[in-house]
Design an enzyme around this catalytic site. Sequence first.
Site, PDB file in Angstrom:
ATOM      1  N   CYS A 115       0.865  -1.173   0.000  1.00  0.00           N
ATOM      2  CA  CYS A 115       0.000   0.000   0.000  1.00  0.00           C
ATOM      3  C   CYS A 115       0.896   1.215   0.000  1.00  0.00           C
ATOM      4  O   CYS A 115       2.113   1.100   0.099  1.00  0.00           O
ATOM      5  CB  CYS A 115      -0.955   0.008   1.196  1.00  0.00           C
ATOM      6  SG  CYS A 115      -0.191   0.591   2.686  1.00  0.00           S
ATOM      7  N   ARG A 174       4.014  -3.425   4.732  1.00  0.00           N
ATOM      8  CA  ARG A 174       3.041  -3.836   5.741  1.00  0.00           C
ATOM      9  C   ARG A 174       2.695  -5.322   5.687  1.00  0.00           C
ATOM     10  O   ARG A 174       1.568  -5.700   5.362  1.00  0.00           O
ATOM     11  CB  ARG A 174       1.768  -2.987   5.629  1.00  0.00           C
ATOM     12  CG  ARG A 174       2.067  -1.507   5.680  1.00  0.00           C
ATOM     13  CD  ARG A 174       0.822  -0.667   5.678  1.00  0.00           C
ATOM     14  NE  ARG A 174       0.232  -0.566   6.996  1.00  0.00           N
ATOM     15  CZ  ARG A 174      -0.866   0.126   7.252  1.00  0.00           C
ATOM     16  NH1 ARG A 174      -1.483   0.759   6.291  1.00  0.00           N
ATOM     17  NH2 ARG A 174      -1.356   0.191   8.478  1.00  0.00           N
TER      18      ARG A 174
END
Length: 419
Positions: free
Chosen positions: A115, A120
Amino acid sequence: MDCIVVQGGKKLSGEVTVSGAKNSALAIMAATLLTGGTHRIAGVPALRDITTMKRLLGHLGAGVEGSDQLEIVTDAIETFEAPYDLVKTMRASFLVLGPLVARFGRAVVSLPGGCAIGVRPVDMHIKAFEAMGVTVAIDKGYVHAACDELKGARILFDMPTVGGTENIMMAATLAKGTTVIENAAREPEIVDLACALRNMGARIEGDGTDRITIQGVRELTPLSHTVMPDRIEAGTLMVAAGITGGTVVIKNCPVPVMGSTIDKLREIGLIIEEGQNELRVSRNGALRHVEVTTNPHPGFPTDMQAQIMALLTLADGTSIIRETIFENRFIHVAELDRMGANIKVEHDTAIIAGAQTLQGTTVMATDLRASASLILAGLAAQGTTVVSRVYHLDRGYDRLEKKLQGLGADIHREKEKQQ
Ligand code: UD1
Protein backbone atom coordinates in the site's frame (compact mmCIF):
# COMPACT_ATOMS: atom_id res chain seq x y z
CA MET A 1 -13.92 11.92 -8.41
CA ASP A 2 -14.27 14.53 -5.67
CA CYS A 3 -11.77 17.14 -4.62
CA ILE A 4 -11.74 19.50 -1.63
CA VAL A 5 -11.29 23.21 -2.20
CA VAL A 6 -9.93 25.28 0.69
CA GLN A 7 -9.64 29.04 0.78
CA GLY A 8 -6.92 29.60 3.37
CA GLY A 9 -6.55 32.22 6.06
CA LYS A 10 -9.72 31.82 8.14
CA LYS A 11 -9.16 31.48 11.90
CA LEU A 12 -11.26 28.59 13.16
CA SER A 13 -13.49 29.05 16.16
CA GLY A 14 -16.33 27.27 17.87
CA GLU A 15 -17.07 23.74 19.03
CA VAL A 16 -16.71 20.45 17.22
CA THR A 17 -17.48 16.88 18.26
CA VAL A 18 -15.17 13.98 17.54
CA SER A 19 -16.65 10.81 15.99
CA GLY A 20 -16.07 7.22 17.05
CA ALA A 21 -12.62 5.72 16.47
CA LYS A 22 -12.20 4.11 13.06
CA ASN A 23 -9.57 1.62 14.21
CA SER A 24 -11.57 0.57 17.21
CA ALA A 25 -14.85 0.18 15.29
CA LEU A 26 -13.22 -1.94 12.57
CA ALA A 27 -11.77 -4.43 15.06
CA ILE A 28 -15.00 -4.63 17.06
CA MET A 29 -16.99 -5.24 13.87
CA ALA A 30 -14.65 -8.15 13.06
CA ALA A 31 -15.15 -9.49 16.60
CA THR A 32 -18.86 -10.02 15.91
CA LEU A 33 -17.84 -13.04 13.80
CA LEU A 34 -16.75 -14.85 16.99
CA THR A 35 -20.28 -15.97 17.82
CA GLY A 36 -23.77 -16.05 16.33
CA GLY A 37 -26.53 -13.69 17.44
CA THR A 38 -27.36 -10.02 17.17
CA HIS A 39 -24.53 -7.63 18.05
CA ARG A 40 -24.99 -3.90 18.68
CA ILE A 41 -22.26 -1.32 18.18
CA ALA A 42 -22.91 2.38 18.84
CA GLY A 43 -20.81 5.41 17.96
CA VAL A 44 -19.70 4.01 14.61
CA PRO A 45 -18.16 6.73 12.40
CA ALA A 46 -19.47 7.34 8.88
CA LEU A 47 -16.46 6.60 6.72
CA ARG A 48 -15.45 4.39 3.85
CA ASP A 49 -13.38 1.81 5.76
CA ILE A 50 -16.48 1.10 7.84
CA THR A 51 -18.47 0.61 4.62
CA THR A 52 -15.77 -1.79 3.42
CA MET A 53 -15.97 -3.78 6.66
CA LYS A 54 -19.79 -3.85 6.39
CA ARG A 55 -19.44 -5.22 2.85
CA LEU A 56 -16.94 -7.82 4.00
CA LEU A 57 -19.17 -9.00 6.86
CA GLY A 58 -22.12 -9.05 4.44
CA HIS A 59 -20.07 -11.10 1.97
CA LEU A 60 -19.35 -13.64 4.73
CA GLY A 61 -23.10 -13.96 5.39
CA ALA A 62 -23.71 -11.51 8.24
CA GLY A 63 -26.72 -9.20 8.23
CA VAL A 64 -25.56 -5.62 8.77
CA GLU A 65 -28.02 -2.78 9.42
CA GLY A 66 -27.65 0.84 10.50
CA SER A 67 -24.89 3.41 10.36
CA ASP A 68 -24.11 5.28 13.60
CA GLN A 69 -25.72 2.39 15.52
CA LEU A 70 -24.89 -0.90 13.87
CA GLU A 71 -26.79 -4.12 14.27
CA ILE A 72 -24.85 -7.12 13.02
CA VAL A 73 -26.41 -10.58 12.89
CA THR A 74 -23.82 -13.32 12.58
CA ASP A 75 -25.89 -16.54 12.80
CA ALA A 76 -25.65 -17.51 9.17
CA ILE A 77 -21.99 -17.18 8.23
CA GLU A 78 -21.78 -19.19 5.02
CA THR A 79 -18.38 -18.51 3.53
CA PHE A 80 -15.01 -18.18 5.20
CA GLU A 81 -13.24 -16.33 2.43
CA ALA A 82 -12.31 -12.63 2.45
CA PRO A 83 -11.63 -11.78 -1.19
CA TYR A 84 -8.81 -9.63 -2.55
CA ASP A 85 -11.01 -6.79 -3.80
CA LEU A 86 -12.16 -6.05 -0.24
CA VAL A 87 -8.89 -6.74 1.59
CA LYS A 88 -6.72 -4.74 -0.82
CA THR A 89 -8.55 -1.49 -0.08
CA MET A 90 -8.28 -1.96 3.66
CA ARG A 91 -5.66 -3.88 5.58
CA ALA A 92 -7.95 -4.13 8.63
CA SER A 93 -9.97 -6.73 6.66
CA PHE A 94 -7.26 -9.18 7.74
CA LEU A 95 -8.80 -8.97 11.24
CA VAL A 96 -11.59 -11.37 10.23
CA LEU A 97 -9.04 -14.21 10.15
CA GLY A 98 -8.76 -14.66 13.92
CA PRO A 99 -12.51 -14.70 14.64
CA LEU A 100 -13.27 -17.03 11.69
CA VAL A 101 -10.59 -19.54 12.67
CA ALA A 102 -11.67 -19.43 16.31
CA ARG A 103 -15.34 -20.06 15.53
CA PHE A 104 -15.24 -22.24 12.41
CA GLY A 105 -11.73 -23.71 12.39
CA ARG A 106 -10.96 -22.23 8.99
CA ALA A 107 -10.56 -19.03 7.04
CA VAL A 108 -9.21 -17.92 3.70
CA VAL A 109 -8.13 -14.29 3.63
CA SER A 110 -6.34 -12.46 0.86
CA LEU A 111 -2.92 -11.08 1.70
CA PRO A 112 -3.31 -7.31 2.08
CA GLY A 113 -0.53 -6.63 -0.43
CA GLY A 114 1.44 -3.40 -0.63
CA CYS A 115 0.00 0.00 0.00
CA ALA A 116 1.08 3.59 -0.31
CA ILE A 117 2.76 3.68 3.11
CA GLY A 118 4.94 0.63 2.78
CA VAL A 119 5.00 -3.13 2.54
CA ARG A 120 3.04 -3.84 5.74
CA PRO A 121 3.39 -7.61 5.96
CA VAL A 122 1.31 -9.97 8.13
CA ASP A 123 4.11 -12.38 9.01
CA MET A 124 3.77 -11.78 12.75
CA HIS A 125 0.04 -12.58 12.65
CA ILE A 126 0.77 -15.83 10.79
CA LYS A 127 3.57 -16.95 13.10
CA ALA A 128 1.32 -16.37 16.11
CA PHE A 129 -1.58 -18.35 14.60
CA GLU A 130 0.82 -21.22 13.88
CA ALA A 131 1.92 -21.18 17.52
CA MET A 132 -1.77 -21.65 18.43
CA GLY A 133 -2.02 -24.82 16.32
CA VAL A 134 -3.31 -23.26 13.09
CA THR A 135 -1.97 -24.66 9.82
CA VAL A 136 -1.28 -21.79 7.49
CA ALA A 137 -0.62 -22.10 3.77
CA ILE A 138 -0.20 -19.26 1.32
CA ASP A 139 -1.49 -19.95 -2.14
CA LYS A 140 -2.01 -17.51 -5.00
CA GLY A 141 -2.01 -14.50 -2.70
CA TYR A 142 -4.41 -16.00 -0.17
CA VAL A 143 -3.74 -17.11 3.39
CA HIS A 144 -5.47 -20.46 4.02
CA ALA A 145 -5.80 -21.09 7.73
CA ALA A 146 -7.24 -24.23 9.31
CA CYS A 147 -7.17 -25.96 12.66
CA ASP A 148 -8.97 -28.75 14.49
CA GLU A 149 -8.46 -27.21 17.87
CA LEU A 150 -7.17 -23.74 18.61
CA LYS A 151 -4.73 -23.95 21.52
CA GLY A 152 -3.63 -21.22 23.89
CA ALA A 153 0.04 -20.34 23.48
CA ARG A 154 2.74 -17.90 24.54
CA ILE A 155 3.15 -15.40 21.73
CA LEU A 156 6.14 -13.06 21.64
CA PHE A 157 5.83 -10.43 18.93
CA ASP A 158 9.13 -9.21 17.47
CA MET A 159 7.69 -5.70 17.65
CA PRO A 160 4.34 -4.39 18.83
CA THR A 161 1.75 -4.91 16.10
CA VAL A 162 -1.71 -3.44 16.59
CA GLY A 163 -3.52 -5.69 14.10
CA GLY A 164 -1.53 -8.75 15.17
CA THR A 165 -2.35 -8.19 18.84
CA GLU A 166 -6.05 -7.74 17.98
CA ASN A 167 -6.25 -10.77 15.69
CA ILE A 168 -4.61 -13.08 18.25
CA MET A 169 -6.53 -11.60 21.19
CA MET A 170 -9.84 -12.27 19.39
CA ALA A 171 -8.88 -15.82 18.39
CA ALA A 172 -7.58 -16.62 21.88
CA THR A 173 -10.94 -15.85 23.49
CA LEU A 174 -12.23 -19.22 22.20
CA ALA A 175 -8.95 -21.19 22.31
CA LYS A 176 -8.37 -24.09 24.65
CA GLY A 177 -6.26 -22.88 27.55
CA THR A 178 -4.41 -19.64 28.17
CA THR A 179 -2.74 -17.35 25.66
CA VAL A 180 -0.16 -14.83 26.76
CA ILE A 181 0.78 -12.11 24.27
CA GLU A 182 4.18 -10.60 25.10
CA ASN A 183 5.38 -7.34 23.56
CA ALA A 184 1.72 -6.69 22.79
CA ALA A 185 0.72 -3.37 21.28
CA ARG A 186 -0.74 -0.99 23.88
CA GLU A 187 -2.91 1.21 21.65
CA PRO A 188 -6.15 2.44 23.27
CA GLU A 189 -8.18 0.81 20.49
CA ILE A 190 -6.91 -2.58 21.73
CA VAL A 191 -8.25 -1.74 25.18
CA ASP A 192 -11.58 -0.78 23.58
CA LEU A 193 -11.68 -4.08 21.69
CA ALA A 194 -10.84 -5.97 24.90
CA CYS A 195 -13.77 -4.20 26.64
CA ALA A 196 -16.10 -5.31 23.84
CA LEU A 197 -14.77 -8.87 24.05
CA ARG A 198 -15.21 -8.94 27.84
CA ASN A 199 -18.78 -7.80 27.21
CA MET A 200 -19.14 -11.00 25.16
CA GLY A 201 -17.89 -13.10 28.07
CA ALA A 202 -14.19 -13.25 27.14
CA ARG A 203 -11.59 -13.45 29.92
CA ILE A 204 -8.87 -10.94 29.13
CA GLU A 205 -6.40 -9.19 31.42
CA GLY A 206 -3.52 -6.82 30.82
CA ASP A 207 -4.85 -5.00 27.74
CA GLY A 208 -3.18 -1.60 27.61
CA THR A 209 0.08 -3.17 28.83
CA ASP A 210 2.65 -5.12 26.82
CA ARG A 211 1.50 -8.44 28.31
CA ILE A 212 -2.06 -9.54 27.63
CA THR A 213 -3.43 -12.76 29.09
CA ILE A 214 -6.48 -14.41 27.59
CA GLN A 215 -8.13 -17.40 29.19
CA GLY A 216 -10.11 -19.25 26.52
CA VAL A 217 -13.82 -19.80 27.18
CA ARG A 218 -16.16 -22.35 25.59
CA GLU A 219 -18.62 -19.83 24.23
CA LEU A 220 -19.29 -16.14 23.89
CA THR A 221 -22.47 -14.08 23.71
CA PRO A 222 -23.27 -11.24 21.29
CA LEU A 223 -21.68 -7.91 22.10
CA SER A 224 -23.14 -4.51 22.87
CA HIS A 225 -20.60 -1.71 22.90
CA THR A 226 -20.09 2.01 22.26
CA VAL A 227 -16.92 2.76 20.33
CA MET A 228 -14.36 5.10 21.96
CA PRO A 229 -13.78 8.52 20.33
CA ASP A 230 -11.14 8.85 17.62
CA ARG A 231 -7.90 10.25 19.06
CA ILE A 232 -6.46 10.84 15.59
CA GLU A 233 -9.46 12.86 14.43
CA ALA A 234 -9.22 14.82 17.70
CA GLY A 235 -5.50 15.45 17.08
CA THR A 236 -6.19 16.52 13.49
CA LEU A 237 -8.76 19.07 14.74
CA MET A 238 -6.24 20.33 17.32
CA VAL A 239 -3.76 20.99 14.52
CA ALA A 240 -6.52 22.73 12.53
CA ALA A 241 -7.06 25.12 15.44
CA GLY A 242 -3.32 25.69 15.85
CA ILE A 243 -2.40 26.15 12.21
CA THR A 244 -5.08 28.83 11.74
CA GLY A 245 -4.37 30.52 15.07
CA GLY A 246 -7.99 30.03 16.11
CA THR A 247 -9.69 28.87 19.29
CA VAL A 248 -11.59 25.61 19.14
CA VAL A 249 -13.31 23.46 21.75
CA ILE A 250 -13.08 19.80 20.77
CA LYS A 251 -15.75 17.70 22.44
CA ASN A 252 -15.87 13.92 22.91
CA CYS A 253 -12.06 13.70 23.13
CA PRO A 254 -10.33 10.66 24.62
CA VAL A 255 -8.09 13.04 26.62
CA PRO A 256 -6.34 10.44 28.85
CA VAL A 257 -4.93 8.57 25.83
CA MET A 258 -3.79 11.66 23.92
CA GLY A 259 -0.83 12.59 26.14
CA SER A 260 1.94 12.43 23.53
CA THR A 261 -0.05 14.50 21.02
CA ILE A 262 -1.06 17.08 23.63
CA ASP A 263 2.52 17.38 24.95
CA LYS A 264 4.03 17.81 21.49
CA LEU A 265 1.47 20.39 20.39
CA ARG A 266 2.12 22.34 23.62
CA GLU A 267 5.84 22.25 22.90
CA ILE A 268 5.09 23.74 19.48
CA GLY A 269 3.21 26.57 21.16
CA LEU A 270 -0.46 25.64 21.25
CA ILE A 271 -2.38 26.45 24.40
CA ILE A 272 -4.36 23.39 25.39
CA GLU A 273 -6.80 23.34 28.27
CA GLU A 274 -7.90 19.87 29.28
CA GLY A 275 -11.44 19.12 30.38
CA GLN A 276 -12.75 15.70 31.31
CA ASN A 277 -13.52 14.73 27.74
CA GLU A 278 -12.89 17.92 25.87
CA LEU A 279 -9.95 20.08 24.88
CA ARG A 280 -9.84 23.84 24.29
CA VAL A 281 -7.10 24.62 21.82
CA SER A 282 -5.78 28.07 20.96
CA ARG A 283 -2.50 29.72 20.14
CA ASN A 284 -0.66 32.75 21.36
CA GLY A 285 2.32 33.74 19.24
CA ALA A 286 4.61 31.92 16.84
CA LEU A 287 4.88 28.19 16.32
CA ARG A 288 8.13 26.75 17.67
CA HIS A 289 10.26 24.08 15.97
CA VAL A 290 10.44 20.66 17.66
CA GLU A 291 11.72 17.14 17.21
CA VAL A 292 9.15 14.37 16.86
CA THR A 293 9.70 10.62 16.74
CA THR A 294 6.77 8.34 16.00
CA ASN A 295 6.53 5.32 18.28
CA PRO A 296 4.06 2.66 19.38
CA HIS A 297 1.55 3.93 21.96
CA PRO A 298 2.03 5.73 24.32
CA GLY A 299 4.59 7.35 22.00
CA PHE A 300 3.70 9.89 19.35
CA PRO A 301 1.31 8.18 16.86
CA THR A 302 2.43 7.60 13.29
CA ASP A 303 -1.16 8.40 12.29
CA MET A 304 -0.56 12.02 13.45
CA GLN A 305 2.81 12.43 11.73
CA ALA A 306 1.60 13.95 8.45
CA GLN A 307 -0.70 16.40 10.26
CA ILE A 308 1.96 17.66 12.68
CA MET A 309 4.31 18.07 9.73
CA ALA A 310 1.84 20.49 8.13
CA LEU A 311 1.94 22.54 11.34
CA LEU A 312 5.75 22.48 11.54
CA THR A 313 6.11 23.84 8.00
CA LEU A 314 5.10 27.18 9.58
CA ALA A 315 7.27 26.99 12.72
CA ASP A 316 10.15 29.35 13.50
CA GLY A 317 13.20 27.19 12.75
CA THR A 318 14.09 23.67 11.72
CA SER A 319 12.06 20.73 12.97
CA ILE A 320 12.93 17.06 12.69
CA ILE A 321 10.42 14.24 12.32
CA ARG A 322 11.60 10.65 12.57
CA GLU A 323 9.14 7.99 11.37
CA THR A 324 9.93 4.65 13.00
CA ILE A 325 6.73 2.67 12.32
CA PHE A 326 6.23 2.72 8.55
CA GLU A 327 8.71 3.21 5.74
CA ASN A 328 7.49 5.41 2.89
CA ARG A 329 5.26 7.46 5.12
CA PHE A 330 6.60 10.77 3.84
CA ILE A 331 4.72 10.84 0.55
CA HIS A 332 2.93 14.04 1.59
CA VAL A 333 6.30 15.85 1.67
CA ALA A 334 6.50 16.52 -2.07
CA GLU A 335 3.01 18.02 -2.06
CA LEU A 336 3.70 20.19 1.02
CA ASP A 337 6.88 21.40 -0.71
CA ARG A 338 4.79 22.39 -3.72
CA MET A 339 2.83 24.63 -1.36
CA GLY A 340 6.02 26.43 -0.35
CA ALA A 341 7.23 24.22 2.49
CA ASN A 342 10.91 23.40 2.71
CA ILE A 343 11.23 19.75 3.71
CA LYS A 344 14.06 17.33 2.97
CA VAL A 345 13.79 13.61 3.60
CA GLU A 346 16.77 11.44 4.52
CA HIS A 347 15.81 7.80 5.06
CA ASP A 348 13.36 7.77 8.00
CA THR A 349 13.86 11.44 8.87
CA ALA A 350 12.22 14.59 7.55
CA ILE A 351 13.98 17.90 8.11
CA ILE A 352 11.51 20.77 7.99
CA ALA A 353 12.87 24.28 7.64
CA GLY A 354 10.02 26.48 8.84
CA ALA A 355 8.58 28.83 6.22
CA GLN A 356 6.74 32.14 6.75
CA THR A 357 3.83 31.23 4.53
CA LEU A 358 2.36 28.47 2.40
CA GLN A 359 0.71 29.09 -0.96
CA GLY A 360 -2.41 27.37 -2.13
CA THR A 361 -2.17 25.21 -5.23
CA THR A 362 -3.51 21.93 -6.58
CA VAL A 363 -2.15 18.99 -4.61
CA MET A 364 -2.83 15.30 -4.63
CA ALA A 365 -3.73 13.20 -1.61
CA THR A 366 -1.84 9.93 -1.60
CA ASP A 367 -3.03 8.28 1.56
CA LEU A 368 -5.45 8.85 4.38
CA ARG A 369 -3.35 10.95 6.77
CA ALA A 370 -1.50 12.66 3.92
CA SER A 371 -4.81 14.02 2.67
CA ALA A 372 -5.59 15.41 6.13
CA SER A 373 -2.16 17.03 6.20
CA LEU A 374 -2.77 18.79 2.87
CA ILE A 375 -6.16 20.08 4.00
CA LEU A 376 -4.56 21.44 7.19
CA ALA A 377 -1.86 23.15 5.12
CA GLY A 378 -4.60 24.55 2.88
CA LEU A 379 -6.38 26.08 5.89
CA ALA A 380 -3.30 28.20 6.58
CA ALA A 381 -2.12 28.81 3.01
CA GLN A 382 -2.56 31.99 1.03
CA GLY A 383 -5.13 31.57 -1.72
CA THR A 384 -6.89 28.42 -2.86
CA THR A 385 -5.76 24.86 -2.27
CA VAL A 386 -7.41 22.06 -4.23
CA VAL A 387 -6.82 18.63 -2.70
CA SER A 388 -7.63 15.99 -5.28
CA ARG A 389 -8.25 12.26 -4.83
CA VAL A 390 -10.02 12.78 -1.52
CA TYR A 391 -11.34 9.24 -1.47
CA HIS A 392 -8.31 8.63 0.74
CA LEU A 393 -9.68 11.17 3.23
CA ASP A 394 -13.11 9.56 3.15
CA ARG A 395 -11.57 6.23 4.12
CA GLY A 396 -10.82 7.49 7.60
CA TYR A 397 -12.53 10.77 8.46
CA ASP A 398 -16.20 11.23 9.26
CA ARG A 399 -17.24 14.35 7.25
CA LEU A 400 -14.06 16.28 8.09
CA GLU A 401 -14.83 19.15 5.72
CA LYS A 402 -18.29 19.60 7.27
CA LYS A 403 -16.76 19.76 10.73
CA LEU A 404 -14.22 22.34 9.55
CA GLN A 405 -16.99 24.34 7.87
CA GLY A 406 -18.82 24.38 11.20
CA LEU A 407 -15.72 26.02 12.70
CA GLY A 408 -15.71 28.74 10.05
CA ALA A 409 -13.31 27.28 7.48
CA ASP A 410 -13.90 28.20 3.85
CA ILE A 411 -13.86 24.65 2.54
CA HIS A 412 -16.11 22.63 0.27
CA ARG A 413 -16.18 19.50 -1.81
CA GLU A 414 -16.72 19.49 -5.53
CA LYS A 415 -16.44 17.19 -8.51
CA GLU A 416 -12.90 17.15 -9.80
CA LYS A 417 -12.52 18.79 -13.19
CA GLN A 418 -11.11 16.42 -15.80
CA GLN A 419 -7.70 17.64 -17.08
C1 UD1 B 1 -2.70 -0.16 12.86
C2 UD1 B 1 -3.66 0.97 12.53
C3 UD1 B 1 -2.95 2.06 11.74
C4 UD1 B 1 -1.71 2.53 12.49
C5 UD1 B 1 -0.82 1.35 12.88
C6 UD1 B 1 0.35 1.73 13.76
C7 UD1 B 1 -5.79 -0.18 12.34
C8 UD1 B 1 -6.91 -0.62 11.48
N1 UD1 B 1 -4.76 0.42 11.75
O1 UD1 B 1 -2.26 -0.72 11.63
O2 UD1 B 1 -3.86 3.15 11.58
O3 UD1 B 1 -0.96 3.39 11.65
O4 UD1 B 1 -1.59 0.36 13.60
O5 UD1 B 1 -0.09 2.40 14.89
O6 UD1 B 1 -5.85 -0.32 13.54
N2 UD1 B 1 4.37 -5.48 10.77
C9 UD1 B 1 5.12 -6.54 10.31
N3 UD1 B 1 4.54 -7.79 10.31
C10 UD1 B 1 3.27 -8.02 10.74
C11 UD1 B 1 2.51 -6.90 11.22
C12 UD1 B 1 3.09 -5.66 11.23
O7 UD1 B 1 6.27 -6.39 9.91
O8 UD1 B 1 2.80 -9.16 10.72
C13 UD1 B 1 4.98 -4.15 10.82
C14 UD1 B 1 4.27 -3.12 9.94
O9 UD1 B 1 4.71 -3.17 8.61
C15 UD1 B 1 4.65 -1.83 10.63
C16 UD1 B 1 4.66 -2.23 12.12
O10 UD1 B 1 4.83 -3.64 12.13
O11 UD1 B 1 5.93 -1.43 10.25
C17 UD1 B 1 3.42 -1.88 12.90
O12 UD1 B 1 2.28 -2.32 12.17
P1 UD1 B 1 0.88 -2.66 12.88
O13 UD1 B 1 0.92 -2.16 14.28
O14 UD1 B 1 0.62 -4.11 12.69
O15 UD1 B 1 -0.10 -1.80 12.04
P2 UD1 B 1 -1.58 -2.16 11.59
O16 UD1 B 1 -2.21 -3.02 12.62
O17 UD1 B 1 -1.59 -2.57 10.19
